[in-house]
Design a protein around this motif. Structure first.
Motif, PDB file in Angstrom:
ATOM      1  N   SER B  47    -127.014   5.489 128.875  1.00 44.32           N
ATOM      2  CA  SER B  47    -126.495   6.216 127.719  1.00 44.32           C
ATOM      3  C   SER B  47    -127.575   6.438 126.669  1.00 44.32           C
ATOM      4  O   SER B  47    -127.445   7.318 125.825  1.00 44.32           O
ATOM      5  CB  SER B  47    -125.270   5.509 127.128  1.00 44.32           C
ATOM      6  N   ASP B  50    -128.886   9.949 126.162  1.00 39.37           N
ATOM      7  CA  ASP B  50    -128.210  10.914 125.291  1.00 39.37           C
ATOM      8  C   ASP B  50    -128.941  11.122 123.979  1.00 39.37           C
ATOM      9  O   ASP B  50    -128.755  12.149 123.331  1.00 39.37           O
ATOM     10  CB  ASP B  50    -126.776  10.462 124.993  1.00 39.37           C
ATOM     11  N   VAL B  53    -133.603  11.718 125.357  1.00 43.45           N
ATOM     12  CA  VAL B  53    -134.005  12.982 125.981  1.00 43.45           C
ATOM     13  C   VAL B  53    -134.009  14.125 124.953  1.00 43.45           C
ATOM     14  O   VAL B  53    -134.998  14.868 124.863  1.00 43.45           O
ATOM     15  CB  VAL B  53    -133.122  13.314 127.196  1.00 43.45           C
ATOM     16  N   PRO B  54    -132.935  14.309 124.158  1.00 46.16           N
ATOM     17  CA  PRO B  54    -133.003  15.351 123.126  1.00 46.16           C
ATOM     18  C   PRO B  54    -134.149  15.134 122.138  1.00 46.16           C
ATOM     19  O   PRO B  54    -134.778  16.096 121.698  1.00 46.16           O
ATOM     20  CB  PRO B  54    -131.647  15.244 122.412  1.00 46.16           C
ATOM     21  N   ARG B  57    -137.268  16.275 124.002  1.00 50.74           N
ATOM     22  CA  ARG B  57    -137.153  17.708 124.244  1.00 50.74           C
ATOM     23  C   ARG B  57    -137.337  18.521 122.967  1.00 50.74           C
ATOM     24  O   ARG B  57    -138.120  19.478 122.917  1.00 50.74           O
ATOM     25  CB  ARG B  57    -135.779  17.990 124.859  1.00 50.74           C
ATOM     26  N   ASP B  58    -136.604  18.175 121.913  1.00 56.10           N
ATOM     27  CA  ASP B  58    -136.653  18.970 120.688  1.00 56.10           C
ATOM     28  C   ASP B  58    -137.997  18.852 119.990  1.00 56.10           C
ATOM     29  O   ASP B  58    -138.499  19.828 119.425  1.00 56.10           O
ATOM     30  CB  ASP B  58    -135.522  18.552 119.741  1.00 56.10           C
ATOM     31  N   PRO B  91    -134.117  13.177 134.102  1.00 54.12           N
ATOM     32  CA  PRO B  91    -133.750  14.232 133.142  1.00 54.12           C
ATOM     33  C   PRO B  91    -134.954  15.054 132.679  1.00 54.12           C
ATOM     34  O   PRO B  91    -134.854  16.266 132.526  1.00 54.12           O
ATOM     35  CB  PRO B  91    -133.135  13.473 131.961  1.00 54.12           C
ATOM     36  N   THR B 278    -130.038  19.101 118.686  1.00 54.60           N
ATOM     37  CA  THR B 278    -129.428  20.429 118.653  1.00 54.60           C
ATOM     38  C   THR B 278    -128.188  20.503 119.532  1.00 54.60           C
ATOM     39  O   THR B 278    -127.142  20.920 119.116  1.00 54.60           O
ATOM     40  CB  THR B 278    -130.415  21.505 119.126  1.00 54.60           C
ATOM     41  N   ALA B 279    -128.328  20.104 120.776  1.00 54.29           N
ATOM     42  CA  ALA B 279    -127.162  20.240 121.646  1.00 54.29           C
ATOM     43  C   ALA B 279    -126.746  18.896 122.196  1.00 54.29           C
ATOM     44  O   ALA B 279    -126.261  18.773 123.283  1.00 54.29           O
ATOM     45  CB  ALA B 279    -127.487  21.188 122.782  1.00 54.29           C
ATOM     46  N   GLY B 280    -127.004  17.890 121.451  1.00 58.81           N
ATOM     47  CA  GLY B 280    -126.808  16.544 121.966  1.00 58.81           C
ATOM     48  C   GLY B 280    -125.353  16.205 122.231  1.00 58.81           C
ATOM     49  O   GLY B 280    -124.436  16.709 121.620  1.00 58.81           O
ATOM     50  N   THR B 281    -125.166  15.346 123.194  1.00 56.69           N
ATOM     51  CA  THR B 281    -123.825  14.880 123.490  1.00 56.69           C
ATOM     52  C   THR B 281    -123.655  13.452 123.016  1.00 56.69           C
ATOM     53  O   THR B 281    -122.750  12.762 123.425  1.00 56.69           O
ATOM     54  CB  THR B 281    -123.566  14.912 125.003  1.00 56.69           C
ATOM     55  N   ALA B 282    -124.560  12.951 122.270  1.00 56.52           N
ATOM     56  CA  ALA B 282    -124.444  11.566 121.816  1.00 56.52           C
ATOM     57  C   ALA B 282    -123.163  11.405 121.030  1.00 56.52           C
ATOM     58  O   ALA B 282    -122.860  12.207 120.167  1.00 56.52           O
ATOM     59  CB  ALA B 282    -125.647  11.211 120.940  1.00 56.52           C
ATOM     60  N   GLY B 283    -122.433  10.456 121.332  1.00 53.83           N
ATOM     61  CA  GLY B 283    -121.130  10.331 120.686  1.00 53.83           C
ATOM     62  C   GLY B 283    -120.811   8.950 120.226  1.00 53.83           C
ATOM     63  O   GLY B 283    -121.432   8.015 120.515  1.00 53.83           O
TER      64      GLY B 283
END
Lengths: 436, 283
Positions: B47, B50, B53-54, B57-58, B91, B278-283
């Protein structure tokens, strides 16, 4: 490794090329984060050419919500729909056969409430958009899947971690994520052993294309609840409307078999007759309405009169049985169900395909984010988010539709009164109407 | 608030006079096959992708002119030091990078190789090698655009040597990404006592608090070895939701982005930009 002899590997395989499955493949195909991904769409039927729309309307139409229109826009399909044909409607009038109670849905702004579109038109638009991304999305026609092999969730050793799909002609595919869009008898769902709560209604729907007695703006969708089931008239053009009449199996068979004149008479009578009214209910209803108009003078809307029908398109009458269904799970490791494979509703709410398009929008959103994060597309992590979001949305709507269907299937006075007052009260209360 | 510790996998290194600690190798050989069970011992590392990686990447997207959202890391050569079973390499490979993953534990490399083998795209983009960082320096001088050392430096015996080696294999103006654990009372209580001894989130003996690295020290070592630190950001693990998020405080876990000075040793202004996914799914 056996990579060379292994069946071709796709990132996503969508099983089922109906409106929902095709939309799923088209939306992913147009997603920027899927630019270097491989998608396959499996359709058991042949490719249909939609180049020429016949002059006559098809009898299978759907009520498309603005949200669904937005989804179709996102993959470029809505423009095609608009250039073919569709009918926007501004207003919905829903009323009871056993009383005068009525509810009118209307948007205060001048936007359209929804659109009546033939299913063939939607398919034509989606097929065009699939062709546009043929380098990413491979569509397999006449390709029925006959078997699925699921991977173990915690993959180990030499067993392939992907889903294996066997086609009828002996070919095989592998995929990192299988999306089941194969309808309410979903084979994907059954093979995955996902329990489905289902119930056959004792009703069939009769559909037909009707011609109105006189041309009118025809921008209202009509639905009247008869004791045998709801009858709906959905506008197709200024002179034509589509019929969806849910009634008992026997009555449906009669309707389909009878001569055209009698059929037209039955429809007009269903919309206009007050035979089911009882004085008691009428009085009680009238009293309630006066009470409301004291409290909220604008709360009772003007009743518009539905159009009367003159002719039915020959060959356009058909019937199909109705039922409800809901899968207990929408997702598993490397698997997601969308559309009727996940949930099946009664047409009375006009929601069926919109729920499916809603699934597509939600799943595409999560898959797009997962792809941009470099995640394994079949991972339960983001699939569960899709499931939670959609179940939360769908369950209440499916349950409400089921309750409405049962509530309106009776002439028993107490229940009629209940729904009469309920309908009138709902009509008078803006917040509730907006929510619907 | 109780910010709980996240499980980290120690990467035992091979026996050499390097930044490696040999006695830990055995511990991890037992767990080598557990890497890819998303709900298993390494759940928290899965996890962590999440947010890490962003982050990578960003940061790289913002630094490059190639804004190809379909393949954001294409053309970038990345070294994943202490790659373990390949949880982070994969990833990064999917996003288009060419990844070299190194780890001293052979079983880890075997697991990583096997896992990527089923995906032809990954199999081509990622290469794994059983090796320590020192061992590849000679053949990889100034080879990589990016190095990621995630959950590694807290296991390293000689941190300064490790950083020097990173600098040697990194191209000028290349990026170094580190995630690790701070050395604080809190990280002792939560990271060792609670996580290992009480809750058993982390196998006992996995960590040695002595080896945890405070961000100030890491920054000092980086800056004095030719790096310019661009970002330091706290990370927080929520054991109830099993998810990570960015945090103000670096007292437990934190991430660093540093850039190797260019050939002319220009000095870049250090700006502490708060990371935003930006498009992260971290929750």
């Amino acid at each position: 490794r056996s990579a060379a002899s292994a069946p071709p590997l796709y990132d996503v395989v969508v099983s089922g090329g109906g409106m929902v499955g095709s939309a799923m493949a088209a939306v992913l195909g147009h997603d920027i984060h899927f630019h270097d991904k491989k998608i396959a769409l499996l359709e058991a039927g042949p490719r249909k050419e939609y180049d020429h729309m016949p002059d006559s309307y098809s009898n299978r139409v759907s009520s498309i919500s603005p949200g669904s229109a937005t989804l179709l826009s996102s993959c470029g399909a809505w423009d095609h729909v608009c250039s073919l044909r569709l009918k926007p409607f501004r207003r919905m009038q829903v009323w009871d056969a056993c009383s005068e109670a009525m509810i009118v849905f209307e948007k205060d702004d001048l936007d359209d409430m929804g659109y009546i579109v033939e299913n063939d038109v939607i398919m034509s638009a989606l097929t065009k958009q699939l062709d546009a991304v043929a380098d990413r999305v491979e569509v397999f026609y006449r390709s029925k899947a006959v078997g699925y092999t699921w991977p173990l969730p915690s993959h180990s050793c030499d067993i392939s971690p992907w889903v294996q799909v066997e086609l009828a002609d002996g070919r095989s595919l592998q995929t990192k994520l299988l999306i089941g869009a194969d309808g309410h008898n979903s084979m994907v769902r059954k093979e995955a052993e996902i329990k489905n709560i289902e119930h056959q209604y004792d009703q069939s729907a009769v559909v037909a294309t009707l011609h109105l007695s006189e041309a009118t703006d025809n921008n209202v969708a009509w639905q009247r609840f008869l004791p045998t089931g709801p009858i709906a008239l959905l506008p197709l053009s200024d002179t034509a409307s589509s019929l969806v009449w849910s009634t008992s199996h026997d009555h449906a068979s009669e309707l389909v078999a009878m001569d055209e004149e009698s059929f037209v008479d039955s429809i007009n009578s269903a919309f206009w007759s007050n035979i089911n009214h009882s004085d008691f209910i009428d009085t009680a209803g009238a009293m309630f309405r006066s009470a409301i108009s004291l409290l909220r003078p604008s709360g009772t809307a003007v009743r518009q009169l539905p159009p009367s029908v003159a002719k039915v398109d020959p060959e356009s009458r058909a019937m199909f049985p109705l039922g409800m269904g809901h899968a207990t799970e929408y997702v598993q490791h490397r698997l997601a169900l969308i559309g009727d494979a996940a949930h099946r509703v009664h047409p009375l709410a006009g929601q069926g395909v919109n729920l499916g398009f809603g699934d597509v929008a939600c799943l595409a959103h999560h898959l797009s984010a997962a792809a941009f994060n470099g995640s394994d597309l079949g991972s339960l992590k983001h699939l569960l988010k899709f499931e939670t979001e959609r179940q939360r949305h769908n369950v209440s709507l499916i349950a409400a539709t089921d309750v409405l269907k049962r509530l309106y299937s009776t002439t028993l006075a107490p229940l009629v009164l209940l729904r009469t007052w309920g309908l009138q009260a709902t009509n008078a209360l803006p917040p509730v109407k907006v929510r619907i | 608030q109780l910010s709980l510790f996240r499980f980290t996998v120690k990467r035992p290194f091979s026996t050499s006079h390097s930044s490696v600690d040999s006695k830990e190798i055995k511990k991890f050989q037992l767990l080598a096959h557990k890497w890819w069970d998303e709900e298993g011992e390494y759940a928290a590392l899965h996890s962590m992708n999440d947010i890490r990686v962003p982050f990578i990447r960003d940061t790289l997207l913002s630094m490059s002119s190639n804004y190809n959202l379909g393949n954001p890391l294409s053309g970038i050569k990345i070294l994943d030091v202490g790659c373990g079973g390949g949880l982070l390499s994969e990833p990064l490979g999917r996003l288009g990078a060419s990844v070299t993953g190194i780890d001293p534990v052979e079983d880890n490399i075997r697991t990583a190789d096997q896992h990527k083998s089923f995906d032809p795209v990954l199999a081509k983009r990622i290469q794994y090698k059983s090796s320590s960082l020192e061992e590849i320096v000679e053949e990889s001088m100034e080879t990589f655009d990016v190095i990621v050392a995630s959950e590694v430096v807290e296991h390293v015996a000689d941190l300064e040597m490790f950083i020097k080696c990173c600098s040697q294999v990194l191209k000028p103006e290349g990026s170094l990404f580190i995630t690790t654990i701070n050395k604080t009372q809190l990280s002792y209580v939560l990271g060792i006592v609670v996580a290992e001894k009480i809750m058993g989130i982390v196998p006992e003996g996995t960590h040695e608090w002595e080896k945890f690295v405070p961000p100030e020290e890491l920054e000092r070592l980086l800056e004095s070895n030719g790096f310019s630190v661009k970002t330091v950001s706290g990370m927080l693990y929520n054991p109830l939701s099993g998810s990570w998020s960015w945090a103000e405080s670096t007292s437990l876990n934190y991430a660093v982005h540093a850039v190797k000075s260019g050939a002319q040793a220009q000095s870049h202004a250090t700006d502490t930009q708060q990371h935003s996914a930006t498009a992260g799914t971290a929750g």
